[in-house]
Design a protein around this motif. Structure first.
Motif, short mmCIF file in Angstrom:
data_model
loop_
_atom_site.label_atom_id
_atom_site.label_comp_id
_atom_site.label_asym_id
_atom_site.label_seq_id
_atom_site.Cartn_x
_atom_site.Cartn_y
_atom_site.Cartn_z
N VAL A 471 17.82 58.95 -16.23
CA VAL A 471 19.27 59.47 -16.27
C VAL A 471 19.71 58.29 -16.82
O VAL A 471 19.45 57.12 -16.58
CB VAL A 471 19.48 59.57 -14.51
N SER A 472 21.02 58.62 -17.44
CA SER A 472 21.67 57.67 -18.24
C SER A 472 22.93 58.11 -18.61
O SER A 472 23.57 59.23 -18.45
CB SER A 472 21.22 57.51 -19.74
N GLY A 473 24.11 57.12 -18.44
CA GLY A 473 25.34 57.36 -18.66
C GLY A 473 26.24 56.21 -18.37
O GLY A 473 25.80 55.29 -17.77
N SER A 474 27.38 56.23 -18.92
CA SER A 474 28.37 54.87 -18.72
C SER A 474 29.04 54.83 -17.26
O SER A 474 29.29 54.09 -16.72
CB SER A 474 29.57 55.02 -19.81
N THR A 475 29.17 56.35 -16.57
CA THR A 475 29.48 56.32 -15.38
C THR A 475 28.71 57.54 -14.73
O THR A 475 28.31 58.40 -15.22
CB THR A 475 30.96 56.62 -15.21
N THR A 498 15.17 54.18 -9.52
CA THR A 498 15.86 52.85 -10.14
C THR A 498 17.27 53.04 -10.54
O THR A 498 17.56 54.25 -10.86
CB THR A 498 15.28 52.07 -11.51
N THR A 499 18.20 52.00 -9.68
CA THR A 499 19.54 52.41 -9.94
C THR A 499 20.26 51.09 -10.12
O THR A 499 19.75 49.95 -10.20
CB THR A 499 20.06 52.92 -8.65
N ALA A 500 21.40 51.24 -10.57
CA ALA A 500 22.41 49.94 -10.49
C ALA A 500 22.53 49.21 -9.17
O ALA A 500 23.17 47.86 -9.37
CB ALA A 500 23.77 50.33 -11.26
N ASP A 514 21.29 45.02 -10.00
CA ASP A 514 21.11 46.04 -11.21
C ASP A 514 19.52 46.13 -11.62
O ASP A 514 19.00 45.17 -12.09
CB ASP A 514 21.74 45.62 -12.48
N CYS A 515 19.22 47.24 -11.36
CA CYS A 515 17.66 47.78 -11.67
C CYS A 515 17.45 48.86 -12.49
O CYS A 515 16.54 49.39 -12.47
CB CYS A 515 16.90 47.83 -10.40
N THR A 516 18.41 48.69 -13.55
CA THR A 516 18.17 49.78 -14.69
C THR A 516 17.53 49.67 -15.96
O THR A 516 17.44 50.31 -16.86
CB THR A 516 19.68 50.26 -15.06
N LEU A 535 14.77 57.62 -12.92
CA LEU A 535 14.97 56.51 -13.30
C LEU A 535 16.32 56.28 -13.96
O LEU A 535 16.42 56.78 -15.01
CB LEU A 535 13.82 55.95 -14.27
N GLU A 536 17.25 55.64 -13.32
CA GLU A 536 18.53 55.31 -14.07
C GLU A 536 18.18 54.37 -14.98
O GLU A 536 17.79 53.19 -14.88
CB GLU A 536 19.46 54.89 -13.04
N THR A 537 18.46 54.72 -16.19
CA THR A 537 18.24 53.81 -17.38
C THR A 537 19.30 53.20 -18.17
O THR A 537 20.05 53.99 -18.89
CB THR A 537 17.32 54.48 -18.63
N GLY A 538 19.61 52.24 -18.07
CA GLY A 538 20.94 51.41 -18.66
C GLY A 538 20.76 51.26 -20.05
O GLY A 538 19.53 51.02 -20.70
#
Length: 715
Positions: A471-475, A498-500, A514-516, A535-538
């Motif tokens: 999962v990716s995105g600025s918001t 994993t998330t922010a 912050d664990c992205t 997995l939130e991916t920054g």
């Protein structure tokens, strides 16, 4: 010229789908062209590839030599890389991406390249031989063993992911999460520790095999030279003397026919352990049979190291010549091991009437060891197809008697094609962690894919993968991730996220902050408690280290702030193997659809039911989700189904929190693409709340929305 910044991209990244080393080189104020650059480089690196050499000869600047020289140095070190890419920016700054086989070698190769080119600019001599020696030493220090590499290659061919758990050890994880297996050399996570101990104790092994009806040589374990001589007399004839618990043929002397030979063999064996076995010498050839599970995977005739005389060179010179064979290396780094002309070799030569300085007649084979282990310089010939069914059954029984899932069975007999009992042959050892390079790369005969046999024993038909959703995105990415994870938990799956806000394993927060990024995602994939990873991916994590996974099943890209971020989030989208969820209202997200692999499904989401991108997609038979009069609708081509009224969702603030509804739409499509049913999705959307997770040890933290997070089911 200097390296300003350097980082390792261990997963798919902006430059490639495979790992690479990225470096920023500052060449501002450099000399530009060097008239004799081509000639000076070839003098130092005569094997520089022709294409690179021609490119430099045609008037290239010294900056343009960085990439080809760095790549060539990796090859010279014995760790060749597959690709490289240079991007020049303003003011003499360069970004160079180099693929690698070993990241430590790649880093050293790049540093060496900069040193070398700077020396050429200053007109100084460069110690190229010393630099190459450092590179080769680094490659050897960090190399993966030949047997381990064969198993990893077999796993890769089957699509099973792998990661090295320790840089300094051949310990690997194959597969993700709860479907992972571990591997060290050819010991698997299922290998019985007691069985390994039994296999190390050769006398105990023989006793158990004899009880199981497996033919073994007679003999005994002794603690003194007097006992060794006594047992040798009792056995009569020729005996073999070896340490009780050594391996790889260490300390073994195979043919002792006199008290003096027994004494020398005793002293040699004692160098590897206090207790020694004296056993009946079985005449014949030395064979190794590889058993994986309940079948024989391969069999080889192992020949002791030898050289063949030519009537002109001494034994010493012939050994030196053979050791220059590029297939031979130190230890297990190459297909064959270099032959040692040591004290044992001298004794073996003397028994044949030679010394190291004798010149054997042309065509005469001179043996340099009594034992035939590849680790002491031996060679192998495949004989798998010659094994009778009876011998195969005995080998499998021997492995199961000891308790090993992967075993190397050592047999001595005159002819492996005949049953053992007919020729007074027998099994002399059962080995845990057997080397498989003799089967993968025999000197003669058909190569056998022993690595694939071990992978099959470990995984069966499984690919070792758990579902992975990126999962990716600025918001909104954290909300989307938690929603998907909540649905998976409601379905009874142990979920890793994993998330922010942190890392969550089955609802418990195991890391905070912050664990992205790469490392946190790897911690989830490494957890044996995880059945599905969300997995939130920054974008910063992608920039710094690449993706933590080689591919994900479903990728979600919610929104993009600018073009630079779009390039990074597109890496997540391209990593999908099944489906990508994109925001139809974001032009940069929509543009990502054009760069996806073939047959990857695209699902569009929109808060606007009349969005033209969404409508065209649905009219073409695609899937998506949208909001219509406070109702979340999921569409599959022309079928549009009302999923849930937004007012029924606890997090929607009465249906007015549109940014949360956007996350709900994205989560809905990601779950649908992952095989979740409408009822499962509806129940998850209805029951998801921002209440603290009861089991979370760090429940006082706040997420990107500024509220405490949690996914709780209805009571």
């Amino acid at each position: 010229m200097r390296i300003k910044e350097q980082r390792v991209l261990r997963g798919p990244n902006l430059y490639a789908e495979t790992p690479c080393l990225l470096a920023e080189i500052d060449a501002a104020g450099g000399p530009g062209m060097l008239p004799d650059l081509h000639e000076r480089l070839l003098a130092l690196l005569p094997a520089l590839p022709t294409g690179a050499a021609k490119g430099l000869a045609s008037g290239a600047s010294i900056d343009q030599a960085i990439e080809p020289v760095a790549m060539h140095l990796q090859t010279e070190a014995g760790a060749p890389a597959g690709f490289s890419h240079t991007v020049a920016s303003q003011g003499g700054q360069y970004h160079i991406a180099c693929g690698y086989e070993c990241e430590q070698v790649a880093a050293l190769a790049l540093a060496t390249t900069v040193e070398l080119l700077n020396a050429l600019v200053r007109g100084e001599q460069y110690p190229m031989a010393e630099a190459l020696e450092r590179l080769r030493a680094a490659a050897a220090r960090h190399a993966i063993g030949t047997s381990t590499a064969a198993v990893l290659a077999a796993a890769q061919r089957r699509g099973i992911p792998s990661m090295r758990l320790l840089d300094q050890a051949n310990l690997f994880q194959l597969g993700w999460g709860s479907r992972q297996k571990r591997l060290q050399a050819t010991i698997t996570g299922a290998t019985n520790a007691i069985a390994v101990g039994i296999a190390r104790n050769k006398q105990l092994t023989k006793t158990l095999l004899e009880q199981a009806g497996v033919p073994v040589p007679a003999g005994a374990t002794v603690d003194s030279l007097e006992d060794a001589l006594r047992v040798a007399r009792q056995l009569g004839g020729i005996v073999t003397v070896k340490p009780l618990d050594a391996n790889q043929g260490k300390g073994v002397t195979t043919t002792c026919g006199t008290p003096d030979q027994v004494e020398r063999a005793w002293e040699h064996a004692r160098g590897y352990g206090p207790r020694v076995i004296v056993e009946e010498y079985l005449a014949g050839r030395d064979y190794r049979v590889l058993v994986t599970g309940t079948r024989v995977a391969a069999a080889s005739w192992r020949r002791p190291p030898f050289v063949t005389g030519d009537g002109r060179h001494s034994v010493r010179e012939l050994v030196e010549c053979e050791n220059r064979n590029p297939a031979r290396g130190d230890g297990h780094t190459k297909v064959l091991t270099r032959i040692a002309l040591d004290e044992l070799a001298v004794h073996t030569l003397a028994a044949q009437g030679y010394s190291a300085d004798c010149v054997p007649a042309a065509g005469v084979d001179v043996q340099l060891r009594g034992n035939a282990n590849l680790s002491t310089g031996g060679t192998a010939e495949d004989v798998t197809d010659l094994l009778p069914d009876e011998t195969r059954e005995l080998c499998v029984r021997a492995a199961r008697t000891i308790g090993l899932d992967v075993a190397g069975i050592d047999i001595v007999c005159e002819d492996i094609a005949r049953p053992l009992r007919e020729q007074h042959g027998g099994i002399i050892e059962v080995n845990a962690a057997p080397g498989i390079r003799m089967h993968q790369y025999p000197s003669h005969g058909k190569p056998r894919n022993a690595g694939a046999a071990i992978v099959e024993q470990m995984f069966g038909e499984d690919d070792g993968r758990i579902p992975v959703i990126g999962v990716s995105g600025s918001t909104g990415a954290t909300t989307t991730t938690l929603l998907i994870g909540h649905a998976a938990r409601m379905a009874g799956m142990r979920t890793g996220m994993t998330t922010a806000d942190g890392v969550y394993i089955s609802g418990n927060r195991t890391m905070q902050g912050d664990c992205t990024g790469y490392r946190c995602a790897r911690s989830v994939l490494a957890s044996p408690e995880v059945d599905i990873a969300v997995l939130e991916t920054g974008h910063d994590g992608v920039l710094q280290h690449g993706l933590a996974f080689d591919r994900c099943d479903v990728a979600v890209v919610l929104n993009v702030a600018d073009d630079g971020e779009a390039r990074l989030q597109a890496v997540v989208a391209r990593g999908a193997s099944r489906a990508v969820v994109l925001n139809a209202e974001d032009d940069r997200c929509v543009a990502m659809a054009a760069d996806l692999k073939e047959r990857i499904e695209v699902l569009y989401v929109s808060l606007d039911a009349e969005n033209p991108v969404l409508l065209r997609h649905l009219e073409g038979g695609g899937r998506g989700a949208y909001l219509l009069d406070h109702t979340l609708v999921i569409a599959d081509g022309m079928r549009h189904k009302a999923l849930i009224d937004a007012h029924q969702m606890r997090i929607s603030a009465g249906g007015v929190a549109r940014h949360l509804l956007a996350s709900a739409l994205a989560a809905t499509c990601a779950l649908a693409a992952s095989g979740f049913g409408d009822l499962e999705i509806r129940d998850a959307l209805r029951s998801f709340t921002w209440d603290s997770m009861a089991a979370a040890p760090c429940s006082n933290a706040s997420d990107a929305h500024g509220v405490s997070t949690g996914a709780a089911m209805d009571s």
